[in-house]
Design a protein around this motif. Structure first.
Motif, PDB file in Angstrom:
ATOM      1  N   SER A   1       0.843  -1.201   0.000  1.00  0.00           N
ATOM      2  CA  SER A   1       0.000   0.000   0.000  1.00  0.00           C
ATOM      3  C   SER A   1       0.880   1.253   0.000  1.00  0.00           C
ATOM      4  O   SER A   1       1.917   1.290   0.663  1.00  0.00           O
ATOM      5  N   PHE A   2       0.465   2.257  -0.757  1.00  0.00           N
ATOM      6  CA  PHE A   2       1.205   3.507  -0.866  1.00  0.00           C
ATOM      7  C   PHE A   2       0.633   4.546   0.099  1.00  0.00           C
ATOM      8  O   PHE A   2      -0.562   4.525   0.399  1.00  0.00           O
ATOM      9  N   PRO A   3       1.474   5.502   0.546  1.00  0.00           N
ATOM     10  CA  PRO A   3       0.933   6.634   1.312  1.00  0.00           C
ATOM     11  C   PRO A   3      -0.065   7.410   0.459  1.00  0.00           C
ATOM     12  O   PRO A   3       0.046   7.433  -0.768  1.00  0.00           O
ATOM     13  N   LYS A   4      -1.020   8.083   1.081  1.00  0.00           N
ATOM     14  CA  LYS A   4      -2.094   8.745   0.335  1.00  0.00           C
ATOM     15  C   LYS A   4      -1.588   9.905  -0.515  1.00  0.00           C
ATOM     16  O   LYS A   4      -2.258  10.297  -1.475  1.00  0.00           O
ATOM     17  N   TYR A   5      -0.403  10.443  -0.190  1.00  0.00           N
ATOM     18  CA  TYR A   5       0.128  11.557  -0.975  1.00  0.00           C
ATOM     19  C   TYR A   5       0.898  11.098  -2.224  1.00  0.00           C
ATOM     20  O   TYR A   5       1.423  11.913  -2.963  1.00  0.00           O
ATOM     21  N   THR A   6       0.978   9.775  -2.442  1.00  0.00           N
ATOM     22  CA  THR A   6       1.627   9.260  -3.642  1.00  0.00           C
ATOM     23  C   THR A   6       0.760   9.550  -4.858  1.00  0.00           C
ATOM     24  O   THR A   6      -0.465   9.442  -4.799  1.00  0.00           O
ATOM     25  N   SER A   7       1.393   9.888  -5.977  1.00  0.00           N
ATOM     26  CA  SER A   7       0.632  10.202  -7.187  1.00  0.00           C
ATOM     27  C   SER A   7      -0.144   8.974  -7.669  1.00  0.00           C
ATOM     28  O   SER A   7       0.291   7.828  -7.481  1.00  0.00           O
ATOM     29  N   SER A   8      -1.286   9.214  -8.293  1.00  0.00           N
ATOM     30  CA  SER A   8      -2.114   8.108  -8.792  1.00  0.00           C
ATOM     31  C   SER A   8      -1.368   7.335  -9.876  1.00  0.00           C
ATOM     32  O   SER A   8      -1.543   6.121 -10.018  1.00  0.00           O
ATOM     33  N   VAL A   9      -0.522   8.026 -10.634  1.00  0.00           N
ATOM     34  CA  VAL A   9       0.275   7.366 -11.686  1.00  0.00           C
ATOM     35  C   VAL A   9       1.181   6.311 -11.067  1.00  0.00           C
ATOM     36  O   VAL A   9       1.273   5.179 -11.562  1.00  0.00           O
ATOM     37  N   ALA A  10       1.864   6.677  -9.987  1.00  0.00           N
ATOM     38  CA  ALA A  10       2.757   5.732  -9.312  1.00  0.00           C
ATOM     39  C   ALA A  10       1.977   4.567  -8.720  1.00  0.00           C
ATOM     40  O   ALA A  10       2.392   3.400  -8.848  1.00  0.00           O
ATOM     41  N   GLN A  11       0.840   4.845  -8.096  1.00  0.00           N
ATOM     42  CA  GLN A  11       0.045   3.786  -7.473  1.00  0.00           C
ATOM     43  C   GLN A  11      -0.478   2.796  -8.505  1.00  0.00           C
ATOM     44  O   GLN A  11      -0.579   1.597  -8.229  1.00  0.00           O
ATOM     45  N   ARG A  12      -0.788   3.282  -9.704  1.00  0.00           N
ATOM     46  CA  ARG A  12      -1.329   2.393 -10.733  1.00  0.00           C
ATOM     47  C   ARG A  12      -0.254   1.551 -11.420  1.00  0.00           C
ATOM     48  O   ARG A  12      -0.499   0.404 -11.788  1.00  0.00           O
ATOM     49  N   ASN A  13       0.944   2.120 -11.599  1.00  0.00           N
ATOM     50  CA  ASN A  13       1.914   1.492 -12.494  1.00  0.00           C
ATOM     51  C   ASN A  13       3.123   0.824 -11.850  1.00  0.00           C
ATOM     52  O   ASN A  13       3.659  -0.131 -12.421  1.00  0.00           O
ATOM     53  N   LEU A  14       3.572   1.310 -10.702  1.00  0.00           N
ATOM     54  CA  LEU A  14       4.828   0.798 -10.154  1.00  0.00           C
ATOM     55  C   LEU A  14       4.763  -0.693  -9.830  1.00  0.00           C
ATOM     56  O   LEU A  14       5.731  -1.431 -10.052  1.00  0.00           O
ATOM     57  N   LYS A  15       3.631  -1.144  -9.315  1.00  0.00           N
ATOM     58  CA  LYS A  15       3.500  -2.571  -8.977  1.00  0.00           C
ATOM     59  C   LYS A  15       3.561  -3.443 -10.225  1.00  0.00           C
ATOM     60  O   LYS A  15       4.125  -4.545 -10.203  1.00  0.00           O
ATOM     61  N   ILE A  16       2.996  -2.946 -11.326  1.00  0.00           N
ATOM     62  CA  ILE A  16       2.974  -3.712 -12.581  1.00  0.00           C
ATOM     63  C   ILE A  16       4.390  -3.987 -13.062  1.00  0.00           C
ATOM     64  O   ILE A  16       4.700  -5.094 -13.514  1.00  0.00           O
ATOM     65  N   PHE A  17       5.267  -2.961 -12.949  1.00  0.00           N
ATOM     66  CA  PHE A  17       6.641  -3.106 -13.448  1.00  0.00           C
ATOM     67  C   PHE A  17       7.558  -3.804 -12.445  1.00  0.00           C
ATOM     68  O   PHE A  17       8.731  -4.035 -12.751  1.00  0.00           O
ATOM     69  N   SER A  18       7.051  -4.126 -11.267  1.00  0.00           N
ATOM     70  CA  SER A  18       7.909  -4.696 -10.219  1.00  0.00           C
ATOM     71  C   SER A  18       7.356  -6.013  -9.675  1.00  0.00           C
ATOM     72  O   SER A  18       7.619  -6.372  -8.517  1.00  0.00           O
ATOM     73  N   GLN A  19       6.637  -6.739 -10.494  1.00  0.00           N
ATOM     74  CA  GLN A  19       5.949  -7.940 -10.025  1.00  0.00           C
ATOM     75  C   GLN A  19       6.870  -8.988  -9.388  1.00  0.00           C
ATOM     76  O   GLN A  19       6.545  -9.538  -8.322  1.00  0.00           O
ATOM     77  N   PRO A  20       8.034  -9.300  -9.992  1.00  0.00           N
ATOM     78  CA  PRO A  20       8.910 -10.299  -9.361  1.00  0.00           C
ATOM     79  C   PRO A  20       9.344  -9.907  -7.945  1.00  0.00           C
ATOM     80  O   PRO A  20       9.537 -10.768  -7.081  1.00  0.00           O
ATOM     81  N   TYR A  21       9.470  -8.619  -7.698  1.00  0.00           N
ATOM     82  CA  TYR A  21       9.923  -8.134  -6.394  1.00  0.00           C
ATOM     83  C   TYR A  21       8.802  -8.214  -5.361  1.00  0.00           C
ATOM     84  O   TYR A  21       9.050  -8.526  -4.183  1.00  0.00           O
ATOM     85  N   ILE A  22       7.588  -7.961  -5.802  1.00  0.00           N
ATOM     86  CA  ILE A  22       6.433  -8.084  -4.901  1.00  0.00           C
ATOM     87  C   ILE A  22       6.222  -9.553  -4.530  1.00  0.00           C
ATOM     88  O   ILE A  22       5.925  -9.886  -3.380  1.00  0.00           O
ATOM     89  N   GLU A  23       6.402 -10.442  -5.512  1.00  0.00           N
ATOM     90  CA  GLU A  23       6.291 -11.883  -5.235  1.00  0.00           C
ATOM     91  C   GLU A  23       7.400 -12.335  -4.292  1.00  0.00           C
ATOM     92  O   GLU A  23       7.189 -13.202  -3.432  1.00  0.00           O
TER      93      GLU A  23
END
Length: 432
Positions: free
Chosen positions: A244-266
């Motif tokens: 989960s991101f802090p509420k002041y994080t941009s919506s762009v970052a919240q939508r996309n960063l997880k997609i590009f970092s899937q192996p790291y989240i796993e």
């Protein structure tokens, strides 16, 4: 000394004469600055023959004029053979120049320093650029709170030269003024990597967090790479990671960063199970992906940190435990290996324990810190003072933005989108 403008624009010699004659007072230097601006085309057209003229000038007394000629001279293509001589010339100028003069033409100073950085990288000798660029940063800064365009270049050279301790000296400054958003992203990203190199994981997390949560209109590669490292450092330092991101994080970052970092989240999901065998298997399966990102070394530190986390969990359950039991529980190969881990954790202040060498028993202790020593009180006071300073800065910034015409115009447009009858009325002041 005053020469006609026709003479000025037709001769490099006359430009040098103007520089020598108009560098003694503030008024003269301001007049010289105007003349130099009008002579830029001439200097650029004569760039390949400017080197001898630099020898006629004092880099301290004639800093502004020297900078204009040096900028034109370095704009020409430089061979690898000439690069070493050029590096020495720029380094001497940066060391000797007067800060108040070069700040009159910051763009030219930045251009010269960036070419300097390019040349030391061309020669594969980044260490030669570390000290001169640190000097350049300090001379260009209006204050220690100012982030310049040269900060990221300096930190990059520190990384390439493995001069991590030198890089740390500018990371200790609190930054409130930023010239360009990209400079801020790179400063925090490179700074995070330097802190990782020095095992200063707390500071690394802070810097990488700044990249991830900074305002952005589109997702950028710097933020993606920072997020990957942020996940790994969170696991190493905190033993956990939240998606989960802090509420002041941009919506762009919240939508996309997880997609590009899937192996790291796993990887973080596997880490949270506490099962070292499953984590090892995942790392082995995805090793190539981590290596392509140049993060395999950090991933191995994540793997090693799981042993520490599992040992820390034991301290919450047991008062005494044998080294053999620790080795069995956290899946280490031998009691000796368990002893090495425990000793390292005691040394790093991660656990409090004693080892009885005779019977191989470990006794876990409470944190001995009473938070009443002079040193601890000084640290607490220093933190309070820093927070108070930050609070004053935020208040001043809020007042400044509240009076900014552009902000007020945009806020007015936004306000028209809402019907104020939809909101509960809230009194501005309470009268007691």
């Amino acid at each position: 000394m005053n020469l006609s403008m026709n003479s000025l624009v037709n001769s490099v010699e006359s430009v040098v004469a103007q520089i020598q004659g108009l560098s003694s007072s503030v008024d003269d230097i301001n007049h010289l600055h105007n003349l130099l601006k009008q002579s830029e085309d001439l200097l650029q057209s004569e760039s390949i023959r400017l080197a001898p003229f630099l020898a006629e000038l004092d880099p301290f007394k004639h800093s502004l004029g020297y900078l204009y000629i040096l900028d034109a001279y370095t704009s020409a293509l430089v061979s690898k053979e000439q690069a070493s001589e050029l590096i020495l010339c720029i380094a001497r100028f940066v060391s000797a120049c007067a800060a108040d003069q070069i700040r009159l033409a910051p763009d030219k100073f930045i251009s010269v320093c960036k070419r300097f950085k390019d040349q030391v990288m061309l020669l594969e000798a980044p260490i030669r650029g570390v000290a001169p660029l640190l000097t350049a940063v300090r001379k260009l800064q209006s204050s220690s709170e100012h982030l310049t365009t040269l900060h990221p270049d300096f930190l990059l050279l520190c990384l390439l030269a493995k001069c991590y301790k030198t890089g740390l000296c500018i990371l200790e400054d609190d930054i409130y003024e930023v010239d360009q958003p990209r400079d801020f992203f790179l400063y925090c990203y490179y700074g995070g990597m330097i802190c990782i190199g020095q095992k200063h994981f707390r500071k690394a997390l802070e810097l990488l967090h700044n990249v991830v949560t900074a305002p952005m209109s589109t997702v950028n590669a710097i933020a993606v790479e920072a997020y990957k490292k942020y996940i790994l450092v969170s696991l190493i330092h905190l033993g956990q990671f939240s998606t989960s991101f802090p509420k002041y994080t941009s919506s762009v970052a919240q939508r996309n960063l997880k997609i590009f970092s899937q192996p790291y989240i796993e990887l973080a999901d596997n880490y949270s199970t506490g099962k070292i065998s499953e984590l090892k298997a995942y790392v082995q399966t995805n090793g190539e992906k981590f290596e392509m990102d140049n993060n395999l070394g950090l991933v191995k530190q994540v793997l090693s940190s799981m042993y520490k986390r599992n040992i820390q969990r034991l301290t919450q359950t047991y008062l005494t435990l044998s080294l053999q039991d620790i080795a069995n529980t956290v899946q280490l190969n031998s009691p000796k290996e368990a002893e090495m881990h425990v000793l390292q954790m005691i040394q790093d202040g991660e656990i409090f324990a004693t080892i009885n060498q005779k019977d191989g028993m470990v006794r876990f202790l409470e944190d001995p810190e009473q938070y009443k020593t002079c040193e601890m009180i000084e640290r607490i006071d220093s933190s309070i003072q820093r927070i108070m300073t930050l609070s004053k800065k935020l208040t001043a910034m809020d007042e400044f933005i509240s009076c900014d015409p552009l902000y007020l115009a945009k806020a007015g447009k936004e306000r028209q989108r809402f019907d104020f009858d939809d909101f509960d009325t809230v009194p501005q002041k309470f009268n007691i």
